[in-house]
Design an enzyme around this catalytic site. Structure first.
Site, PDB file in Angstrom:
ATOM      1  N   LYS A   9       7.959  54.538  58.437  1.00  0.00           N
ATOM      2  CA  LYS A   9       7.501  55.871  58.860  1.00  0.00           C
ATOM      3  C   LYS A   9       7.517  56.017  60.373  1.00  0.00           C
ATOM      4  CE  LYS A   9       5.170  57.586  54.809  1.00  0.00           C
ATOM      5  NZ  LYS A   9       4.070  58.290  54.189  1.00  0.00           N
TER       6      LYS A   9
ATOM      7  N   LYS B  18      13.725  55.233  48.158  1.00  0.00           N
ATOM      8  CA  LYS B  18      12.794  55.785  47.167  1.00  0.00           C
ATOM      9  C   LYS B  18      12.788  57.314  47.250  1.00  0.00           C
ATOM     10  CE  LYS B  18       8.293  56.323  49.258  1.00  0.00           C
ATOM     11  NZ  LYS B  18       6.922  56.593  48.953  1.00  0.00           N
TER      12      LYS B  18
ATOM     13  N   LYS C 285       8.664  62.685  49.147  1.00  0.00           N
ATOM     14  CA  LYS C 285       8.286  64.087  49.349  1.00  0.00           C
ATOM     15  C   LYS C 285       8.913  64.641  50.627  1.00  0.00           C
ATOM     16  CE  LYS C 285       3.427  63.615  48.227  1.00  0.00           C
ATOM     17  NZ  LYS C 285       2.885  62.684  49.218  1.00  0.00           N
TER      18      LYS C 285
HETATM   19  N1  AQP Z   1       9.458  57.313  44.619  1.00  0.00           N
HETATM   20  C1  AQP Z   1       8.306  56.963  44.086  1.00  0.00           C
HETATM   21  N2  AQP Z   1       8.284  56.285  42.908  1.00  0.00           N
HETATM   22  C2  AQP Z   1       7.114  55.928  42.341  1.00  0.00           C
HETATM   23  N3  AQP Z   1       5.917  56.198  42.896  1.00  0.00           N
HETATM   24  C3  AQP Z   1       5.889  56.871  44.042  1.00  0.00           C
HETATM   25  N4  AQP Z   1       4.875  57.291  44.826  1.00  0.00           N
HETATM   26  C4  AQP Z   1       5.363  57.940  45.905  1.00  0.00           C
HETATM   27  N5  AQP Z   1       6.707  57.941  45.850  1.00  0.00           N
HETATM   28  C5  AQP Z   1       7.064  57.291  44.708  1.00  0.00           C
HETATM   29  C6  AQP Z   1       3.460  57.092  44.495  1.00  0.00           C
HETATM   30  O1  AQP Z   1       2.845  58.363  44.457  1.00  0.00           O
HETATM   31  C7  AQP Z   1       1.498  58.224  44.883  1.00  0.00           C
HETATM   32  C8  AQP Z   1       1.203  59.206  45.959  1.00  0.00           C
HETATM   33  O2  AQP Z   1       2.011  58.987  47.092  1.00  0.00           O
HETATM   34  P1  AQP Z   1       1.466  59.431  48.518  1.00  0.00           P
HETATM   35  O3  AQP Z   1       1.356  60.877  48.570  1.00  0.00           O
HETATM   36  O4  AQP Z   1       0.216  58.738  48.812  1.00  0.00           O
HETATM   37  O5  AQP Z   1       2.463  58.944  49.576  1.00  0.00           O
HETATM   38  P2  AQP Z   1       3.857  58.300  49.656  1.00  0.00           P
HETATM   39  O6  AQP Z   1       3.931  57.010  48.937  1.00  0.00           O
HETATM   40  O7  AQP Z   1       4.141  58.197  51.108  1.00  0.00           O
HETATM   41  O8  AQP Z   1       4.725  59.375  48.914  1.00  0.00           O
HETATM   42  P3  AQP Z   1       6.014  60.105  49.278  1.00  0.00           P
HETATM   43  O9  AQP Z   1       6.339  60.952  48.129  1.00  0.00           O
HETATM   44  O10 AQP Z   1       7.072  59.177  49.723  1.00  0.00           O
HETATM   45  O11 AQP Z   1       5.586  61.054  50.463  1.00  0.00           O
HETATM   46  P4  AQP Z   1       6.055  61.118  51.947  1.00  0.00           P
HETATM   47  O12 AQP Z   1       7.476  61.483  51.914  1.00  0.00           O
HETATM   48  O13 AQP Z   1       5.167  62.204  52.496  1.00  0.00           O
HETATM   49  O14 AQP Z   1       5.817  59.786  52.567  1.00  0.00           O
HETATM   50  C9  AQP Z   1       1.294  56.773  45.339  1.00  0.00           C
HETATM   51  O15 AQP Z   1       0.686  56.064  44.270  1.00  0.00           O
HETATM   52  C10 AQP Z   1       2.699  56.298  45.563  1.00  0.00           C
HETATM   53  O16 AQP Z   1       2.794  54.907  45.337  1.00  0.00           O
END
Ligand code: AQP
Length: 330
Positions: A112, A194, A197
């Site tokens: 990040k 992965k 979002k």
């Molecule tokens: N690609 C993924 N596959 C499985 N699990 C996932 N999680 C996130 N992406 C995947 C799980 O979703 C929960 C919430 O995630 P978060 O909002 O805490 O943050 P993150 O992991 O940083 O999610 P994103 O979607 O990748 O968001 P951004 O792009 O904003 O960083 C967690 O349980 C996470 O493991």
């Protein structure tokens, strides 16, 4: 003692099918058997710049998504992290227990921080300490997460053990709850990355708010390989294996059953069936998000109740922590 489950999602951007499979879907199953706290972790969201108006809208949107995905406020507590100030107080104290060298090893921080164009905040670096506080505050022994959060959860365990050794038994050591298949859903455009979002490529992710025609388009355009057989092999066929994982979670079929359903058929047939299964799973959620979102007084009531329940437990725990550490007065 009944198992206690804690988990949260950041109210950043719109939630995708990876968040749904790894988090929300597991939560909806767990709430029938365990005592659950499901948090909207807005303090985590601000570790990267957020537009304040959008953030507030996203918080309510996340609450509507939780409810639409089947999280039942009569069975568990749904609340906003920043409304229970004990999270940040405990995070400060745990920041004196965790080590810089441990935080420097966190791969999510490395990933990040590369994306930050206006400098990297200290909050992004100490994010895992706040996550440890979120979990330890409630003595959660089970934490459903995606694979990307495993390293942070391991650090929470290390910090809890170290605190207990130094100040006496105070925190429960949490265990991860991880999906056997689908703990890491990959981008539809790049199976090495992965699904995220914040990925600007819309075609890389299926959003919970996507309408059927958009879901069909995204799945039909998803990358595969040149082999043409529907066979699960994450090493050699990561893109197809990722799509099979989505089909497994939306159709209820095992990976073996999927392989036999599509034996001798091409990716076109498989993708069509996958799109319909995803649509069948996500459409009712999309429709419910809209209706929960329009009933803001009901959302407010649920979030107030969740906050009050969380606050009661958190305040009790913080009293003990302050005593153990020797802060303030008796
Ligand atoms: N690609 C993924 N596959 C499985 N699990 C996932 N999680 C996130 N992406 C995947 C799980 O979703 C929960 C919430 O995630 P978060 O909002 O805490 O943050 P993150 O992991 O940083 O999610 P994103 O979607 O990748 O968001 P951004 O792009 O904003 O960083 C967690 O349980 C996470 O493991």
């Amino acid at each position: 003692m009944k198992d206690l489950v804690f988990s949260g999602i950041q109210p950043t951007h719109e939630l995708h099918i990876g968040n749904y499979i790894a988090a929300l879907k597991q939560w909806a199953e767990l709430q029938h058997k365990k005592c659950c706290f499901f948090c909207i972790v807005d303090l985590h969201a601000i570790t990267v710049p957020q537009d304040p108006k959008k953030l507030r809208a996203n918080i309510l949107e996340a609450a509507a998504v939780y409810l639409a995905a089947g999280i039942d406020p009569t069975k568990c507590s749904i609340y906003i992290q920043s409304e229970v100030a004990e999270h940040t107080e405990l995070a400060w104290i745990l920041g004196t227990i965790g080590k810089v060298s441990e935080l420097e090893r966190m791969t999510q921080f490395k990933d990040k921080s590369k994306k930050q164009t206006q400098g990297v905040s200290a909050g992004l670096f100490t994010y895992p300490i706040l996550m440890a506080a979120d979990i330890l505050l409630y003595d959660a022994n089970q934490v459903p997460v995606g694979e990307d959060q495993m390293q942070h959860l391991e650090l929470a365990r290390v910090i809890a053990r170290r605190f207990n050794e130094r100040f006496g038994e105070t925190f429960t050591i949490p265990q991860p709850l991880i999906q056997k298949v689908g703990a890491r859903i990959m981008s539809l455009q790049d199976p090495e990355k992965k699904m995220s979002k914040s990925d600007p490529a819309e075609s890389s992710k299926i959003l919970l708010s996507d309408k059927p025609e958009i879901i069909r388009k995204k799945i039909m355009r998803a990358v595969t390989d040149t082999e043409g057989s529907v066979h699960f092999d994450p090493e050699k066929k990561p893109a197809v294996s990722n799509l099979m994982t989505l089909y497994h979670h939306t159709s209820g079929l095992s990976l073996k059953e999927i392989e036999s359903e599509f034996k001798g058929k091409g990716y076109g047939d498989f993708k069509k069936a996958l799109a319909e299964a995803v649509i069948a799973e996500l459409s009712p959620i999309r429709e419910k998000i809209e209706s929960y979102r329009s009933n803001s007084s009901e959302l407010e009531r649920i979030l107030d109740e969740g906050r009050d329940t969380a606050k009661e437990i958190a305040a009790r725990k913080m009293k003990l922590v302050r005593e153990r550490v020797g802060l303030g007065r008796a």
